[in-house]
Design an enzyme around this catalytic site. Structure first.
Site, short mmCIF file in Angstrom:
data_model
loop_
_atom_site.label_atom_id
_atom_site.label_comp_id
_atom_site.label_asym_id
_atom_site.label_seq_id
_atom_site.Cartn_x
_atom_site.Cartn_y
_atom_site.Cartn_z
N LYS A 178 1.19 -1.13 0.19
CA LYS A 178 0.14 0.30 0.07
C LYS A 178 0.63 1.17 -0.29
O LYS A 178 1.77 1.60 1.06
CB LYS A 178 -0.98 -0.20 1.07
CG LYS A 178 -1.86 1.41 1.37
CD LYS A 178 -3.03 0.76 2.50
CE LYS A 178 -3.46 2.10 2.40
NZ LYS A 178 -4.70 2.17 4.16
N ASP A 310 -13.44 1.89 9.40
CA ASP A 310 -13.31 1.96 7.99
C ASP A 310 -14.76 0.69 7.40
O ASP A 310 -13.15 0.32 6.48
CB ASP A 310 -12.97 2.45 6.95
CG ASP A 310 -12.98 3.28 6.57
OD1 ASP A 310 -14.36 3.87 5.56
OD2 ASP A 310 -12.04 3.49 5.25
#
Length: 520
Positions: A178, A310
């Site tokens: 990422k 999230d």
């Protein structure tokens, strides 16, 4: 009256002139000023002014609450949502993040905004591999080719702040890397200030607009999400804290290949948690997935007070491992740590809601600062009508008619909803967002909360309240009394759960069905 009107015109005019000037500057200088935030500020300011003008102009001389007013209001909502979405896409970074947040607030914002902004989860802008390679080199001091024998050019996923690519190490390990978009961190300070400034200006023009909390939450949470080292720490803490759930998979972090802007993790496969077709194809029980997800988040919220905030479908994967369903929890950048006072009050409130104890609902809602708006708060929290809350949310099924009524009421009670959101503890805001995202997943899987869901919540609330009372108890006798009472409450819940299972079982229905008797 005249003075008030002139004052309103003055406020409205000053905002329009200010942002209008910024917008003109944007149109002339976008290509050379974007690096210092002037372009993005101007674009955001122009959008804010355009939306303010549209509401003021389109709703003038219309009687509030009339059919004509409501029709026009819906039209303006839709136009404004499209403008907001387009601005978020062009500005990128923090703006997309906030737009995505708004797109998850199903029962808290007008449906036109939710429907339009929800697409931002799929429309985040991509960075080129060469741009990401530069970030990797700046943070880790090595080229991507030095670390990995292969690095897929096509991202596994693209989000507002970063994108993820599949890579293979020289040892043959398959990893997910990422990497933050190049300019997100550099722009974040100006973007946060821009949103804060504009939201306050809109609130100045529209006193009933009480979404200042959105700017405050963004200002507090975005810097945390931009530090991937913190995300790695959250990842490892969650893996340890919830290791007793055999259905949960949290990817391992590879610290040697991680930094503030790069996070390298174990690669995990699976389909999105709201992809019902994927689950059908891979023989995954959607009810099991929904139940396990509910168990996990009940444990997070009520027992541990450490909440992954999230859980949108791109961050939760499902797969089949050794004939067992596995839930993979990704993106650990945003966690909410709840105080004991808040958590225990929230437990008591949910127990009151499940038991249809209206005095308890009023008491514990008011403890959270909502005052006389506690019935609306209860509806926002449960995504049920007040009629269902008073009848017992555990006993009544959710219907399409009720869902539609709730969505229609968002526009009707828009000002009151914003008032509630502005008055509750800030801890509650992310919890409500999380609840709405989870409900969206349930809606996609067609597994809305039922008696089984509330049983899991009741167990967690009972354990949490018992643990809290144990900490407060004075002496051996009182501790044993609390321990016994908690065990008794859990046993009652388990007996009730068993009775529900018996009542729905095939054997029970066969034994108790009326025999067909014939005398012929």
């Amino acid at each position: 009256m005249l003075f008030t009107r002139l004052k309103q015109v003055g406020k409205y005019g000053s905002l329009t002139l200010f942002v209008g000037g910024s917008a003109y500057f944007l149109q002339k200088n976008d290509w050379e000023m974007s690096t210092v935030g002037v372009a993005r500020f101007g674009r955001a300011a122009f959008t804010a002014a355009s939306i303010v003008v549209d509401y003021r102009w389109s709703l003038r001389n219309l009687e509030s609450g009339s059919e004509e007013y409501n029709t026009m209001l819906s039209t303006v909502h839709e136009r404004s949502a499209i403008k907001l979405k387009n601005m978020c896409c062009k500005n990128g970074g923090a703006f997309i993040k906030v737009g995505q947040h708004l797109g998850t607030l199903d029962y808290l914002l007008p449906k036109e905004y939710v429907k339009t902004l929800r697409v931002l989860h799929n429309d985040a802008p991509q960075s080129s591999v060469s741009e990401l390679a530069q970030v990797f080199k700046e943070d880790l001091g090595k080229d991507i080719d030095e670390v990995f024998v292969s690095f897929d050019s096509k991202p596994l996923g693209t989000a507002s702040l970063a994108q993820v690519h599949k890579a293979v190490t020289k040892d043959g390990e398959i990893l997910a890397v990422k990497i933050q978009h190049p300019r997100v961190k550099a722009h974040s300070y100006v973007d946060i200030r821009t949103m804060e400034f504009l939201i306050h200006r809109v609130a100045w023009v529209f006193p009933d607009f009480q979404y200042v909390w959105l700017a405050e939450e963004t200002k507090k949470n975005l810097p945390k999400e931009l530090d991937f080292m913190k995300e790695g720490e959250h990842c490892e803490r969650a893996a340890k804290m919830f290791s007793h759930f055999d259905f949960l998979k949290v990817p391992k972090v590879y610290w040697d290949y991680s930094s503030e802007r790069v996070l390298t993790m174990e690669y995990c496969e699976g389909g999105k948690v709201d992809d019902k077709d994927y689950m059908t194809k891979h023989n995954i029980n959607v009810n099991e997935v929904s139940r396990d997800l509910g168990k996990l988040y009940s444990e997070m919220i009520f027992v541990n007070g450490y909440v992954h905030c999230d859980p949108h479908p791109g961050n939760v994967l499902v797969n089949k491992v050794n004939n067992h369903t596995q839930i993979v929890l990704l993106d650990h950048g945003l966690y909410q740590t709840l105080t004991d006072d808040f958590r225990i009050n929230y437990c008591n409130l949910w127990m009151s809601l499940i038991q249809a104890d209206l005095k308890g609902v009023e008491k514990f809602s008011k403890n959270l600062g909502v005052g006389k708006l506690y019935p609306l708060f209860a509806c926002m929290l449960t995504a049920r009508t007040w009629e269902s809350v008073t009848s017992g949310i555990e006993k009544t099924e959710v219907t399409d008619k009720e869902n539609q009524e709730l969505k229609d009421n968002v526009a009707t009670y828009f000002n009151e909803i914003s008032q509630v959101l502005n008055s509750i503890p800030r801890q509650m805001l992310l919890i409500m967002k999380t609840n709405d995202v989870l409900r969206g997943i349930e809606a996609s899987l067609q597994t809305r909360a039922n008696a089984s869901s509330f049983i899991n919540m009741s167990k967690c609330c009972t354990r949490a309240l018992g643990n809290y009372k144990l900490k407060q108890s004075d002496g051996w006798f009182q501790s044993m009394s609390v321990h016994f009472d908690t065990r008794w409450q859990l046993l009652r819940i388990q007996l009730y759960e068993f009775l529900l299972w018996v009542n729905s079982s095939v054997i029970f229905n066969w034994l108790w069905r009326k025999p067909s008797v014939s005398f012929s």
